[in-house]
Design an enzyme around this catalytic site. Sequence first.
Site, mmCIF file in Angstrom:
data_model
loop_
_atom_site.group_PDB
_atom_site.id
_atom_site.type_symbol
_atom_site.label_atom_id
_atom_site.label_comp_id
_atom_site.label_asym_id
_atom_site.label_seq_id
_atom_site.Cartn_x
_atom_site.Cartn_y
_atom_site.Cartn_z
ATOM 1 N N ARG A 331 0.798 -1.220 0.000
ATOM 2 C CA ARG A 331 0.000 0.000 0.000
ATOM 3 C C ARG A 331 0.839 1.283 0.000
ATOM 4 O O ARG A 331 0.297 2.380 0.112
ATOM 5 C CB ARG A 331 -0.954 0.015 1.200
ATOM 6 C CG ARG A 331 -0.272 0.077 2.557
ATOM 7 C CD ARG A 331 -1.296 0.231 3.663
ATOM 8 N NE ARG A 331 -0.652 0.456 4.958
ATOM 9 C CZ ARG A 331 -1.310 0.827 6.053
ATOM 10 N NH1 ARG A 331 -2.611 1.027 6.004
ATOM 11 N NH2 ARG A 331 -0.674 1.001 7.195
ATOM 12 N N HIS A 332 2.170 1.166 -0.101
ATOM 13 C CA HIS A 332 3.032 2.341 -0.062
ATOM 14 C C HIS A 332 3.693 2.604 -1.409
ATOM 15 O O HIS A 332 4.132 1.686 -2.093
ATOM 16 C CB HIS A 332 4.125 2.182 1.009
ATOM 17 C CG HIS A 332 3.639 2.370 2.402
ATOM 18 N ND1 HIS A 332 3.248 1.326 3.198
ATOM 19 C CD2 HIS A 332 3.454 3.498 3.138
ATOM 20 C CE1 HIS A 332 2.856 1.791 4.380
ATOM 21 N NE2 HIS A 332 2.968 3.102 4.367
ATOM 22 N N GLU A 479 -5.901 2.896 6.022
ATOM 23 C CA GLU A 479 -6.020 4.346 5.983
ATOM 24 C C GLU A 479 -5.990 4.892 4.564
ATOM 25 O O GLU A 479 -5.161 4.495 3.747
ATOM 26 C CB GLU A 479 -4.862 4.967 6.785
ATOM 27 C CG GLU A 479 -4.857 6.486 6.810
ATOM 28 C CD GLU A 479 -3.513 7.065 7.184
ATOM 29 O OE1 GLU A 479 -3.227 8.201 6.780
ATOM 30 O OE2 GLU A 479 -2.746 6.365 7.877
#
Length: 560
Positions: A331-332, A479
Amino acid sequence: MASQADRELPSRAKQEETEGDTNAPSKNALKKAAKEKEKAEKAAKRQEQEQQQKEQAEANDTSKHLYGPIQSASDPRQTQEFTELAGLYDAKEDQEVTVDARIHNARVQSAKLAFLVLREEAHTIQAVVAEGGPNRISRQMVKWCGGINAESIVRATGLVKQPKEPVTSTSITNFELHIESIYLISEAAQMLPVQVKDCMRAPPMNEEDSKDEPEMDSQGLPVVSLNARLNNRVLDGRTAANQAIFQLQSGISNLFIEFMNQNHFTWINSSRLAGAATEGGAGVFEIKYFETKAYLTQSPQFFKQMAIAMDMKRVCEIGPVFRAENSNTHRHLTEFTGLDFEMVIKNDYHEVLSFGEKLMLYIIRNLQERAEFKRLTKVVDQVFPGAGDFKLPSEDSAARLTFAEAVKLLNEAGIEAGEFDDLSTPQEKALGRIMREKYSTDFYTIDKYPSAVRPFYTMPDPANPQVSNSYDFFMRGQEIMSGAQRIHDYKQLCERMRANDPPLDPLSEGFRHYTDAFKYGCAPHGGGGLGLNRILQFYLGLPDIRFATMFPRDPGRLAP
């Protein structure tokens, strides 16, 4: 008696004769040369005959004007009206259309019949090339069509016909195109590094990043790894699923724009260059800027706040965000697209939180309800099952809980979490599962984070300085946004900066222009920054953010 010289003469003559015989070609050599000459003559004759046959075939080709390369931009065949494949789902029988499309597949069924699959974006249709007919299509045309390289771009004109049975291998099942003419616009290479049809199958979900070569599935079909897809993104991007993913990404951007415009926000375009490593100095890319150093900004945060200090009551923007974090996770990224907004607060900071919740509900509900977005989501679901099962509560408001309530839910589920410690990724995912089971929602917000885990410019809660007027938004337990009320008082901001760990100098060159904005007076305000790539990833349930990014940048990738 003969002299010594006379006795030697015959011997020399015989020797010379012998030497001459040795240098002459042997019978076998003469036979071999004759055979080679005869073979060459036959090959030349055969080539001549083939050329004559070719010329004769071309002379007898009744449809040579109906196929072949488009010669130039001034070709009259380029002045036609065109139909997109997307418009053929509701076509009429015997309707004549001209389409520009890629060759997804081509095969010769017989000397008289060839089948093509034409593809435009996510849409495909079967095309039939048959000898004869009103246009007197030739066998040469049939053969040429069947030999067009996959991924080549063609211009095809034909009649829309209903097949005897639905064509299950194409997206347009109720019609096929009977070719009248077809011209080559751009020829693709015969050998491709990956096949688009192979990229249409689901990638391995638990592959090693180093894998670059296609694997075989249980049926012996190639499975293209994520790394191989990204290395050949232009080809991989042509699949129906990827076309749908990036159209949905465009849709999310447009929904953000719609909502901002409806709520009278002013669009700004802030700089991505800074003269100092701001926001604490961590995770910033340093670049050469003429004879000095510059830094890529982590976010437009400071610029949004300065715009509020300019008396712009509501501002927003879409732009790149850079993070120099060596995080190799699903997710980064080191660069992603941010959807940012900032607004003046009139009474309470929850005005900003409520606005952000309404924004996200607007985006998600429209993704779920608009017909085109629903269709695109179904396309993605064929490769990534579960893309369409994102849950929202039936109420108009989002599920909201405080950080303390989130910690309590985790502890009750047997997952240890600290009251003043930031949530870890496993804890966030676990909370996402709890929220889905307990509240039937994949979107929720957490309010009142501990002050110690938020940036220096975050406003502490006046009633309890240990917590802050800040919040995060989550989708599927991960998030997608961080936001807060910002400190707008110059003295309080300077004090917070000096008390930061490590301390920050509000009068330094990197911060002076930012802090000066509050010295001149600034209205209470707050906002947030959404990650476009993460919204897309988690709405569709994609296993990796790189699937939601056209040209991803991470610690190991700078190309293509």
